[in-house]
Motif scaffolding. Structure first.
Motif, short mmCIF file in Angstrom:
data_model
loop_
_atom_site.label_atom_id
_atom_site.label_comp_id
_atom_site.label_asym_id
_atom_site.label_seq_id
_atom_site.Cartn_x
_atom_site.Cartn_y
_atom_site.Cartn_z
N GLN A 1 0.83 -1.21 0.00
CA GLN A 1 0.00 0.00 0.00
C GLN A 1 0.86 1.26 0.00
OE1 GLN A 1 -2.81 -0.17 3.19
NE2 GLN A 1 -4.08 -1.72 2.22
N GLY A 2 1.82 1.30 0.87
CA GLY A 2 2.68 2.48 0.94
C GLY A 2 4.01 2.21 0.29
N ILE A 3 4.02 2.17 -1.02
CA ILE A 3 5.23 1.81 -1.75
C ILE A 3 5.97 3.06 -2.21
CG2 ILE A 3 6.15 0.76 -3.83
CD1 ILE A 3 3.94 -1.18 -3.83
N ILE A 4 7.27 3.08 -1.95
CA ILE A 4 8.16 4.00 -2.66
C ILE A 4 9.06 3.15 -3.54
CG2 ILE A 4 10.02 5.68 -2.47
CD1 ILE A 4 7.28 6.76 -1.71
N ALA A 5 9.79 2.23 -2.91
CA ALA A 5 10.67 1.33 -3.65
C ALA A 5 9.92 0.04 -3.94
CB ALA A 5 11.94 1.05 -2.85
N SER A 6 9.35 -0.06 -5.10
CA SER A 6 8.59 -1.26 -5.47
C SER A 6 9.52 -2.30 -6.06
CB SER A 6 7.53 -0.88 -6.50
OG SER A 6 8.16 -0.49 -7.71
N ASP A 7 8.95 -3.45 -6.41
CA ASP A 7 9.75 -4.50 -7.05
C ASP A 7 10.09 -4.14 -8.49
OD1 ASP A 7 9.68 -6.01 -4.79
OD2 ASP A 7 7.94 -7.18 -5.37
N ILE A 8 9.53 -3.08 -8.99
CA ILE A 8 9.76 -2.64 -10.36
C ILE A 8 10.56 -1.34 -10.32
CG2 ILE A 8 8.68 -1.96 -12.53
CD1 ILE A 8 6.17 -3.48 -11.51
N ALA A 9 11.74 -1.33 -10.90
CA ALA A 9 12.60 -0.15 -10.82
C ALA A 9 11.93 1.08 -11.40
CB ALA A 9 13.92 -0.43 -11.54
N TYR A 10 11.21 0.90 -12.51
CA TYR A 10 10.59 2.07 -13.15
C TYR A 10 9.43 2.62 -12.32
CZ TYR A 10 13.48 0.76 -17.08
OH TYR A 10 14.56 0.45 -17.88
N GLY A 11 8.82 1.78 -11.50
CA GLY A 11 7.79 2.28 -10.59
C GLY A 11 8.39 3.22 -9.57
N THR A 12 9.55 2.86 -9.04
CA THR A 12 10.25 3.71 -8.08
C THR A 12 10.72 5.00 -8.73
OG1 THR A 12 11.01 1.73 -6.93
CG2 THR A 12 12.15 3.79 -6.43
N ILE A 13 11.31 4.88 -9.92
CA ILE A 13 11.81 6.07 -10.63
C ILE A 13 10.66 7.01 -10.96
CG2 ILE A 13 12.93 6.87 -12.75
CD1 ILE A 13 14.50 4.21 -12.74
N LEU A 14 9.52 6.46 -11.39
CA LEU A 14 8.38 7.30 -11.75
C LEU A 14 7.88 8.09 -10.55
CD1 LEU A 14 6.24 8.19 -13.80
CD2 LEU A 14 4.88 6.20 -13.11
N ILE A 15 7.71 7.43 -9.41
CA ILE A 15 7.16 8.14 -8.25
C ILE A 15 8.15 9.17 -7.72
CG2 ILE A 15 7.95 6.64 -6.38
CD1 ILE A 15 4.41 8.05 -6.75
N ARG A 16 9.44 8.90 -7.86
CA ARG A 16 10.45 9.84 -7.35
C ARG A 16 10.79 10.94 -8.35
NH1 ARG A 16 14.61 5.49 -4.46
NH2 ARG A 16 13.66 5.59 -2.37
N ILE B 1 22.30 -2.30 -21.42
CA ILE B 1 21.03 -2.59 -22.08
C ILE B 1 20.27 -3.68 -21.33
CG2 ILE B 1 19.94 -3.38 -24.21
CD1 ILE B 1 21.26 -0.62 -24.42
N GLY B 2 21.00 -4.70 -20.87
CA GLY B 2 20.38 -5.80 -20.16
C GLY B 2 19.70 -5.37 -18.87
N ILE B 3 20.37 -4.50 -18.10
CA ILE B 3 19.78 -4.09 -16.82
C ILE B 3 18.57 -3.18 -17.03
CG2 ILE B 3 21.94 -4.35 -15.55
CD1 ILE B 3 22.29 -1.33 -15.60
N LEU B 4 18.54 -2.43 -18.13
CA LEU B 4 17.37 -1.61 -18.42
C LEU B 4 16.14 -2.49 -18.67
CD1 LEU B 4 18.78 1.19 -20.77
CD2 LEU B 4 17.96 1.46 -18.42
N ILE B 5 16.34 -3.62 -19.32
CA ILE B 5 15.24 -4.54 -19.58
C ILE B 5 14.83 -5.27 -18.31
CG2 ILE B 5 14.55 -6.61 -20.86
CD1 ILE B 5 16.45 -5.69 -23.09
N ALA B 6 15.82 -5.78 -17.58
CA ALA B 6 15.52 -6.53 -16.35
C ALA B 6 14.86 -5.64 -15.30
CB ALA B 6 16.81 -7.12 -15.79
N ALA B 7 15.13 -4.33 -15.36
CA ALA B 7 14.56 -3.40 -14.38
C ALA B 7 13.04 -3.31 -14.47
CB ALA B 7 15.17 -2.01 -14.56
N ILE B 8 12.46 -3.78 -15.58
CA ILE B 8 11.00 -3.76 -15.71
C ILE B 8 10.36 -4.62 -14.63
CG2 ILE B 8 9.08 -4.43 -17.22
CD1 ILE B 8 10.83 -3.74 -19.60
#
Length: 441
Positions: A339-354, A390-397
């Motif tokens: 519910q109170g997520i900042i650092a989610s399991d998805i890197a782009y979710g964290t980057i988006l909120i921050r 390139i690999g880490i950008l994909i895995a970060a999804i």
């Protein structure tokens, strides 16, 4: 440029401590729980910088270990750091978060400072690369063992049981996105780290372990990184690349046929995963946060919930700033644990909120630009670093650890080694793509 000379054992010890702490000793010990506060790799990072600073003072000189050309290569990453720091300053000035908590978040980007000691200390780059390979191989073996018998220690990193196999979240193998492309280049050009047979075994071990993690996106990132290396391993001339494309298509087609005939369940697993990644039809039903169904894919729901939250706050472009993980942002009403997520399991979710949409563009743009620069270099290690990015950008999804937490620490570690390899190639020393250094069986 004269390098700082330390005893060989101290360099190896430092690298081993670095590998142990960022991977929680193959996931066997959760150092965060043992320490109570902080991360073990923070102490190793400080030790590296401390040793470097002491040696600078002892020699009574301060010099820049990064050349002018290397600074140009690092400009994209400097842009990324600058953007995030500005976001942090705005966050503190607006009094939405204290300066200490903001600095604690921004330290993840400060890990790039590890480049300085890695470029200043004198060490055998090929020996360090071999050390990383051996360490990751041990991590793979431990991971495969624990898939069947469960956690070896009671201090183990939190994991879960799924499909009858034990899975844990420690990042093993930690450098597969770098090591697999590097082995592809070396094997294709008969430049061996150990021997031809051992290098092939290591490659299969890294690839096989990543496959058995049953994470489609993480495996996808590795396959893309490997494919880039395979297409370029014989040179970048159009005819050679076209020939490699033909060989690659034949390999992929053969693999799919074998998988379909002899491993139908695994084939369906990956097939459904690809279809799921490409299926965005359920997004048309989304009208607002309350309309998001609990059955929607976690990564899709995570991004939509953050988008809607930022839209309500009027911060879609810039995000909320580098909020600390202890900050409470009520986002996912369908997930009690998140519910109170900042650092989610998805890197782009964290980057988006921050950092907002602009932040995601800056993150991806800076890393892609740096990757392209590395792919243009002659040294195999540099090309492999480009594939790694390139690999880490994909895995970060689907993986937070690939762009957040200690991600920049690993990137800085590799950059320091690779820049040294490039220097050695330019002077005709050590591991070079122009000189075939073979150790025949």
């Amino acid at each position: 440029m004269e390098k700082i000379k330390l005893p060989t054992w101290s360099i190896y010890l430092g690298v081993i401590l670095f590998l142990i702490t960022i991977g929680d000793l193959f996931g066997l010990i959760n150092f965060h729980d043992v320490l109570g506060k902080g991360e073990a790799y923070d102490f190793v990072f400080v030790a590296f910088l401390g040793a470097w600073t002491i040696m600078m003072i002892k020699n009574k000189r301060i010099y820049n270990p990064i050349s002018r050309e290397e600074w140009k290569w690092l400009i994209p990453l400097l842009v990324l750091v600058t953007y995030c720091i500005i976001e942090g300053i705005i966050l503190v000035v607006e009094r939405r978060q204290g300066s200490i908590q903001t600095i604690f978040v921004l330290r993840e980007l400060g890990y790039l400072l590890l480049i300085l000691p890695m470029l200043s200390f004198a060490y055998d780059t090929k020996a360090i690369l071999k050390l990383i390979m051996v360490y990751d191989a041990v991590g793979c073996l431990i991971y495969l063992l624990e898939m069947f018998i469960g956690p070896i220690t009671r201090f183990h990193v939190d994991g879960k049981m799924e499909m009858g196999l034990y899975r844990f979240y420690s990042d093993n193998p930690m450098f597969a996105y770098f090591l697999c492309p590097l082995l592809i280049y070396s094997l294709a050009n008969s430049i061996y780290f150990f021997s031809k047979k051992i290098d092939i075994i290591l490659f299969i071990l890294y690839l096989g372990t990543m496959t058995l993690r049953f994470s489609k996106m993480q495996l996808g990132g590795l396959l893309v990184a490997g494919c880039i290396a395979f297409l370029m391993c014989k040179g970048t001339q159009p005819l050679k690349v076209l020939k490699q494309i033909g060989i690659l298509l034949a390999i992929v087609g053969t693999f799919i046929i074998i998988l379909r005939l002899f491993f139908p369940n695994l084939f369906v697993f990956f097939y459904n995963g690809i279809i799921g990644l490409l299926n965005f039809t359920d997004l048309s039903t989304v009208r607002g946060q309350a309309d998001i169904p609990n059955t929607m894919a976690f990564r899709t729901r995570t991004m939509i919930l953050r988008w809607n939250f930022l839209k309500q706050q009027g911060r879609i472009l810039l995000g909320m700033g580098p909020l600390h993980n202890d900050s409470t942002v009520y986002l996912d009403i369908y997930d009690e644990a998140n519910q109170g997520i900042i650092a989610s399991d998805i890197a782009y979710g964290t980057i988006l909120i921050r950092y907002g949409i602009i932040g995601i563009i800056v993150f991806i743009g800076s890393i892609v630009t740096f990757a392209i620069t590395m792919l243009k270099q002659k040294a195999f290690a540099a090309k492999s670093l480009g594939s790694y990015c390139i690999g880490i950008l994909i895995a970060a999804i689907c993986g937070h650890v690939y762009l957040c937490f200690q991600a920049m620490l690993k990137l800085a570690f590799l950059i320091g080694i690779v820049f040294n390899v490039i220097r050695e190639e330019q002077t005709g020393n050590e591991y070079s793509s122009e000189r075939k250094i073979e150790r025949k069986i």
